[in-house]
Design a protein around this motif. Sequence first.
Motif, mmCIF file in Angstrom:
data_model
loop_
_atom_site.group_PDB
_atom_site.id
_atom_site.type_symbol
_atom_site.label_atom_id
_atom_site.label_comp_id
_atom_site.label_asym_id
_atom_site.label_seq_id
_atom_site.Cartn_x
_atom_site.Cartn_y
_atom_site.Cartn_z
ATOM 1 N N THR A 113 0.793 -1.234 0.000
ATOM 2 C CA THR A 113 0.000 0.000 0.000
ATOM 3 C C THR A 113 0.829 1.290 0.000
ATOM 4 O OG1 THR A 113 -1.789 -1.173 1.093
ATOM 5 C CG2 THR A 113 -1.851 1.230 1.174
ATOM 6 N N PRO A 114 1.792 1.470 0.923
ATOM 7 C CA PRO A 114 2.554 2.717 0.876
ATOM 8 C C PRO A 114 3.310 2.875 -0.436
ATOM 9 C CG PRO A 114 3.255 1.346 2.744
ATOM 10 C CD PRO A 114 2.231 0.585 2.009
ATOM 11 N N LEU A 115 3.744 1.741 -0.997
ATOM 12 C CA LEU A 115 4.485 1.805 -2.253
ATOM 13 C C LEU A 115 3.579 2.256 -3.391
ATOM 14 C CD1 LEU A 115 6.465 -1.549 -1.991
ATOM 15 C CD2 LEU A 115 7.081 0.700 -1.122
ATOM 16 N N ILE A 116 2.316 1.795 -3.376
ATOM 17 C CA ILE A 116 1.383 2.186 -4.436
ATOM 18 C C ILE A 116 1.181 3.699 -4.414
ATOM 19 C CG2 ILE A 116 -0.994 2.002 -5.252
ATOM 20 C CD1 ILE A 116 -1.022 -0.866 -4.142
ATOM 21 N N PHE A 117 0.907 4.227 -3.209
ATOM 22 C CA PHE A 117 0.710 5.679 -3.100
ATOM 23 C C PHE A 117 1.961 6.430 -3.552
ATOM 24 C CE2 PHE A 117 -2.693 4.621 0.004
ATOM 25 C CZ PHE A 117 -3.700 5.374 -0.565
ATOM 26 N N GLY A 118 3.093 6.007 -3.047
ATOM 27 C CA GLY A 118 4.340 6.684 -3.384
ATOM 28 C C GLY A 118 4.606 6.638 -4.878
ATOM 29 N N ALA A 119 4.414 5.463 -5.470
ATOM 30 C CA ALA A 119 4.708 5.307 -6.889
ATOM 31 C C ALA A 119 3.760 6.146 -7.745
ATOM 32 C CB ALA A 119 4.616 3.836 -7.282
ATOM 33 N N LEU A 120 2.479 6.190 -7.368
ATOM 34 C CA LEU A 120 1.537 7.022 -8.137
ATOM 35 C C LEU A 120 1.964 8.483 -8.077
ATOM 36 C CD1 LEU A 120 -1.939 5.482 -7.229
ATOM 37 C CD2 LEU A 120 -0.683 5.300 -9.380
ATOM 38 N N GLY A 121 2.374 8.925 -6.880
ATOM 39 C CA GLY A 121 2.868 10.293 -6.748
ATOM 40 C C GLY A 121 4.080 10.520 -7.635
ATOM 41 N N GLY A 122 5.009 9.575 -7.592
ATOM 42 C CA GLY A 122 6.225 9.699 -8.397
ATOM 43 C C GLY A 122 5.903 9.777 -9.883
ATOM 44 N N ILE A 123 4.936 8.976 -10.324
ATOM 45 C CA ILE A 123 4.584 8.972 -11.746
ATOM 46 C C ILE A 123 4.034 10.332 -12.159
ATOM 47 C CG2 ILE A 123 2.912 8.059 -13.399
ATOM 48 C CD1 ILE A 123 3.257 5.337 -11.995
ATOM 49 N N ILE A 124 3.126 10.882 -11.352
ATOM 50 C CA ILE A 124 2.527 12.170 -11.709
ATOM 51 C C ILE A 124 3.606 13.246 -11.804
ATOM 52 C CG2 ILE A 124 0.979 13.995 -10.896
ATOM 53 C CD1 ILE A 124 -0.774 11.802 -9.730
ATOM 54 N N SER A 125 4.500 13.255 -10.796
ATOM 55 C CA SER A 125 5.540 14.279 -10.787
ATOM 56 C C SER A 125 6.479 14.116 -11.982
ATOM 57 C CB SER A 125 6.307 14.192 -9.473
ATOM 58 O OG SER A 125 7.411 15.019 -9.498
ATOM 59 N N GLU A 126 6.935 12.894 -12.214
ATOM 60 C CA GLU A 126 7.919 12.691 -13.267
ATOM 61 C C GLU A 126 7.303 12.834 -14.656
ATOM 62 O OE1 GLU A 126 10.913 9.898 -12.934
ATOM 63 O OE2 GLU A 126 11.269 10.337 -10.826
#
Lengths: 401, 413
Positions: A113-126
Motif C-alpha cells: 500500500t505505501p508503495l502504491i501511493f508513493g509510486a503514483l505520486g512519483g509517476i505524476i511528478s515525473e
Amino acid sequence: MTLSVERPRLAAPAEHRRLGYAAAGLAAIAWILTLPPILVRTPLPSIVLGLLAALVGVVVATDPSHRRLGACAAGLGLIAIPLALAMTNQTAANVRIVFTWSAVVASGLTFATPLIFGALGGIISERSGVVNIGLEGMMLMGCYFGIFGADIAHTWLIGAVLGMAAGGLLALVHAYFSIHLRANQVVSGTAVNLLAVGLTGYLFIAQYGDNGTPGTLPQVPNVNLPVVTHVVFFGDAFGHTNLLTWVGLLLVPVVWWFLFRTRAGLRLRAIGEQPLAASTVGLRVMATRYVAVTVSGVFAALGGVYLSDGFDGSFNFNMTDGRGFIALAAVIFGKWNPFGALGAALLFGLSSALAYRLQTFSQTLGTLFLALPYALTLIAVAGLIGRSRPPAASGIPYVKE
Amino acid sequence: MRSRTRIARAGRGLLIPLVTVVLAFIAGGFVVLFTGHDPFSTYGAIFDGTGLNWLFPWVTGTARTTAAFNLQQTLVAATPLILTGLSVAFAFRVGLFNIGAQGQYTVGGVMAVWIGSIFPNMNPVLHIVLAIAAAALMGAAWAAIAGWLRAVVGTHEVLSTIMLNWIAIWVATYLFQAGGPLQSTTEAGNPVSNTIVPSAHLPVIWGNPLLQGLSIGIFISLAAAVAFWAIMNRSTLGYEIRAVGHSPDAARGAGISVARSYAVTMAICGVFAGLAAATDVLGWEFQISTGDLTISQVGFLGIAVALLGRNTAIGTVAAALLFGALETGTSVRALNSNVFNPELASQLTLIIEGLVVLLVSTDLIAVRILGLPAKLGLGRPRAGTALDRGVPDEAATAAAVTEGLEGKLEQGV
C-alpha cells in the motif's frame, strides 16, 4: 543497415520471444506444482519441467536478439529445481503454513500500500517533468502528521488531512526550488528527505518525548466486506483490508485514466516530454508542474498516513525506512505507468510477505529470504524489462523564453 | 589575468558554501527559538561539543581535555563521511547517481571485519593492508554490479543501487545474526560479528586507543581525496569521465566508450565506500552488530556531503568535516544536556543539513543574495546529467514522441 536486410529477420525473433516467455512460464509452473493447492510431493515432474525450461531458454538464447530473455528463462528453469526440492523436502504441513495464499495476499497488500501511493505520486511528478527523489520525505511527513492529527483531533480523518497537507507543503518546497529556482532536482529532493527526517524527529521528541505516541489513537479503519468475508479464499485475503489500501488500489486506474484518457493528462505528459513545444501551444508549464509535484507529495503522504495511522497506530523516527525509495524503484520498474507501478508494488509486497513467512522453514536462512524481493526486482529489471525510458524532460528545469 | 580569474572563481566557490551554511544555521536557530530555547546558548554548546574550542589557546585544564576528546570524535566521524562523499561525488561527475554507497559500505565492512578477525598472528602492516584491500575490493565489486548493469543492460543505477543496498543489509544481517555463518564464536546468542584482532587495528595517532582515539584512517580519507583529484583532473580516465558527465552523446561521438566509463566509475565509487567501512571497522568499531547495519546512515549522508562539496575533492573534505562536527557536537556524549536536549539537537543537525543541501541545489545564493551573474554555474553541483537516461537512440525517440504528441495536441487542444 538497409531495410531489406532488417525485414526478413523480424519474423523469427517474434517467435523466439514467445518461446522465451513460454520457457519462463514453464519454470514458474515447475515450482508452483510443489506448492498448495497442487502440492506435488515428489520433485521429479518439477525437475523435468525445469530442465525443459532451461533447454528452451538456451535455444532462445542462441538468437542474438533475444539472448537476455533466453538466458533469463534458462536461469529461472535452473532456479526452479532447487526451489521445488526445498518444498518437497519440507513436510506438507510446513509448506501449507507458509503458502497460505490468502494470508500471503493480505499481508502482501499491507506491504504494497505505501508503495502504491508513493509510486503514483512519483509517476505524476515525473510525467510532468520533475524528478521526485523526495517521495521518502513526503511520505515521512504523512506518517508524523497523520498520527499527530489523529491525536489532537481525536479522529483519523483529520490526521489524514493534516498528513496530506504536510506532505503537500514539503512537496511545494521541492517544487519551488526545482521549478522556480531551477535547482538540480535530485539535489533538492535529497535535501527535502533530510529535512523531513529532521523535522519529524524534532517535532516527535518535542511533542511526545521518550514515551512515544499514545497507544490508543483513532486509526484508519479496516473495511469489512459483508458477503466476501464468508467466501473461502477472498474472505481472508480481502475481507478485512484497510480503507486506505482500497483507496490506493482505486487510485491506480483513476491516475491511469487521468494521464492517458483526459485532456489535462495529455497536457501534463506533453509538458514532461517537450515543455517548449507545450509552451508554444499555450500550455502553462510552470503552473502544471507545481500542481503535479504538490499532488505527488499529497499521494506519498497518504501512503505515510497508512503506514503510521493505518497499519502501525504509532510513529517512530524515520519510520518510512526507505519505502519512498522503493516506490521510486517501482516507478522506474513500472515504466512510468500506473498499472506497471502497481505490478511492481505488488511484486515487492507479495515477495516481502512471502519472505517473512518463509522464516517458518528456517530461522537462520529466513533472514536471507528478506533480501529476496530486492534480488527478484534486480533480476527482473535486468533480464526481462531492460531499459525503461523516463519522460524526456524529466529532471531538466524549464526556462521560460 | 588567468590566475586572477581563477582566484576570483575559487573565492566565490568558497564564499557561496559559507553563506549557505550560515543561512542554514540561522534558519535552524529559528527552529530552536520557536520551540522555546535560546539559539545562541544552544549553538555555543554545540560548538563546544564539536571540540573545535580545542583550537583556542585560552581553553585549559579539564575543558581542554574534553575538547581534545570531542575534536577526536569529530575527526573520527568525518573520516568515513569524506570517503562516502567521494564515492557519491565520483559518480555524479560521470552523470550517475550513486545511492548505493550505503550498500557498498556494508559489504566492505563485512569483508574488513572478517579478514580482520580470522588471522590472529599476522604481521600488523600486512594484516591492515589485507583487510583494507579486501574491503575496498568488495565495495568495488558490489558497485560494479550496478555499473555493469547500467553499461550493458541499461538498468537505471538509481534502481539497481537501491536494490543492492537492501540485499547487502539483509545478507550481512544473515551473516552476523545468531546462528549465522560469521557470527561471533565467543558471544553465542548475540547478533554480532567476531571482534577484530589487535594486529588489524589501525594505529591511533591522537587520543586514547581504548576511547575511540583518532586513527590513521583520517590519512586514508585524505589520501583518497588526493587520489580523487588526481584521477579526475590529471588522468585520461578522469577526462573521459568528465566528458561523459557533460554530455554522453558528445563523448560517444568523440570515441569514448560511455559504457566502460560507467562501469569503471562505479567500481571506483565502490572502492571509496569500501575504504570508508575499513576505516570505521579497523579504526574504532572493531565489531559489527546487526543493529549497526540498519542504523548506519554514513552512505546516505555521503550524498549530502558530496552535494555540499560540489562534487570536488576539497569540497567533499570540507563538507564532511562540517557534517562530522555537527554530528559530534549534537551527540548525547558531547552536548551539554543542561543547555539543550541532545536528542533534539541530533534532529536539528538533520534539519540544518537538509537546509544546506537545499540551498546548494540552486544558484539562489549566488544570484539573489550575492548578486553574481547566474551563468557561473557555481551554485549548482557539477552533475549536469545526474539522472541522464543514456538511451542510444534518444534523439530519434524524442523526435518520434514529439511528432506523436503534436498530432495528439492538435486533436486535443
